[in-house]
Design a protein around this motif. Structure first.
Motif, PDB file in Angstrom:
ATOM      1  N   GLY A  33      -5.124   5.435   0.653  1.00  0.00           N
ATOM      2  CA  GLY A  33      -6.239   6.271   1.058  1.00  0.00           C
ATOM      3  C   GLY A  33      -7.596   5.660   0.808  1.00  0.00           C
ATOM      4  N   VAL A  34      -7.644   4.391   0.404  1.00  0.00           N
ATOM      5  CA  VAL A  34      -8.922   3.754   0.114  1.00  0.00           C
ATOM      6  C   VAL A  34      -9.781   3.730   1.383  1.00  0.00           C
ATOM      7  N   SER A  73       0.607   5.879  -0.824  1.00  0.00           N
ATOM      8  CA  SER A  73      -0.313   7.009  -0.912  1.00  0.00           C
ATOM      9  C   SER A  73      -0.369   7.684  -2.272  1.00  0.00           C
ATOM     10  N   SER A  74       0.505   7.335  -3.209  1.00  0.00           N
ATOM     11  CA  SER A  74       0.495   7.968  -4.528  1.00  0.00           C
ATOM     12  C   SER A  74       0.796   6.926  -5.597  1.00  0.00           C
ATOM     13  N   LYS A  75       0.426   7.258  -6.837  1.00  0.00           N
ATOM     14  CA  LYS A  75       0.695   6.343  -7.943  1.00  0.00           C
ATOM     15  C   LYS A  75       2.189   6.090  -8.093  1.00  0.00           C
ATOM     16  N   ASP A 102      -4.063   1.657  -3.083  1.00  0.00           N
ATOM     17  CA  ASP A 102      -4.062   3.056  -2.645  1.00  0.00           C
ATOM     18  C   ASP A 102      -4.240   3.105  -1.128  1.00  0.00           C
ATOM     19  N   THR A 117       0.853  -1.182   0.000  1.00  0.00           N
ATOM     20  CA  THR A 117       0.000   0.000   0.000  1.00  0.00           C
ATOM     21  C   THR A 117       0.890   1.233   0.000  1.00  0.00           C
ATOM     22  N   ARG A 172       3.238   3.651  -5.492  1.00  0.00           N
ATOM     23  CA  ARG A 172       2.723   2.311  -5.803  1.00  0.00           C
ATOM     24  C   ARG A 172       3.502   1.686  -6.956  1.00  0.00           C
TER      25      ARG A 172
END
Length: 318
Positions: free
Chosen positions: A183-184, A163-165, A181, A161, A168
């Motif tokens: 933040g899901v 917080s940004s593309k 993500d 996991t 990831r």
């Protein structure tokens, strides 16, 4: 010598450059001319006096350094505090030789982040080959190494996991099978979906709050969650022992300082394996940025804002 000194507790603004006397090593200590000092998330807690061990003022922050001793040995060391300086003293028992083929940033990354990932997987969760492993904050210092170690040690599916593309994508590049993500809204459902509809076996978690709560609920029977930080500054919901029994789940806490109370030199064992993997090219440290000593405040600001990846270091020469 040049150093960063804290004279009041608070945020990054309390980190100020200062000229201080060179420290004198005690009988069981060694003096180190610091070539790089590591920056860890724990340092932000140290600056505001919210860490597991209390701080006293005035203080020079920074818990890890790499450099050379007066007799020329190249070492990495845990110093507790005093690392953000041109010179530091370290207990001999917490000083380890570094192979010349291992660069400064890699050495620093292994002594806390690498060792933490090693302990979390080897001892806290006892990860077995074929198991699914969730690594939260997978682009961070511990997370980026934990992803690689889990794959190297035969994890069946590594779920990252971030917080940004960009973070990831980095986790996927390091070997994660899927990236979620951070933040899901429903982390439990997202982790189960990422594990192809199955609950997960192992979770490495350092965020706190709802992320911990939902990750715990995503565990399979006999699943293990290792909690080693609380970056959100929000505690998770208290857990009742009966609820653990109801699902045969385990929660482990991990603070690296306790490793030194174990029989044998666990750190030497961990570092030997980590340095060997790095030398073979099977374990890569993500170099997240190098700052001058006078830029320590900026480094903390970036770290707390979650704008960094991998390992951050300070260069005392500038």
């Amino acid at each position: 010598m040049r150093a960063i000194q804290i004279t009041e507790f608070g945020g990054p603004e309390v980190l100020r450059p200062a000229e201080l006397p060179r420290p004198e090593p005690g009988p069981d200590e060694v003096l180190i001319e610091v070539s790089r000092a590591g920056v860890n998330y724990a340092d932000t807690h140290q600056a505001e006096n919210s860490y597991l061990s209390r701080s006293t003022l005035p203080m020079v922050p920074g818990g890890e350094v790499v450099g050379r001793t007066p007799d020329g040995r190249r070492v990495v060391a845990l110093v507790g505090s005093g690392g953000y300086a041109e010179y530091a003293t370290a207990p001999k028992a917490m000083t380890w030789d570094v192979p010349e083929e291992i660069d400064d940033v890699t050495a620093l990354a292994m002594v806390v982040q690498g060792a933490s990932a090693w302990v979390l997987l080897r001892r806290s969760t006892h990860m077995a080959p074929g198991e699914s492993v969730v690594v939260h904050a997978a682009a961070g210092g511990v997370g980026s190494l934990a992803v690689q170690l889990a794959k190297a040690w035969g994890a069946g599916r590594v779920i990252a996991t971030a917080s940004s593309k960009e973070k990831r994508d980095l986790a996927l590049e390091l070997g994660a099978d899927v990236a979620v993500d951070a933040g899901v809204e429903d982390m439990k459902a997202a982790l189960i979906e990422a594990n192809e509809g199955r609950r997960v076996d192992v979770v490495l978690e350092m965020t706190g709050g709802a992320v911990t709560d939902q990750s715990l609920h995503a565990l399979a029977p006999f699943g293990r969650l290792a909690f080693y930080g609380m970056a959100s500054r929000r505690p998770p919901t208290p857990v009742q022992p009966a609820s653990l029994m109801a699902h045969s789940t385990t929660i482990a806490g991990m603070w690296l300082a306790h490793v030194f109370r174990l029989p044998g030199d666990v750190m030497r064992t961990a570092l030997d394996e980590l340095f060997a993997l790095a030398a073979e090219g099977r374990l890569r440290v993500v170099k997240g940025g190098e700052y001058g000593l006078s830029e320590a405040r900026t480094a903390h600001e970036e770290l707390r804002a979650r704008r960094t990846v991998g390992k951050l270091v300070l260069d005392p020469s500038r």
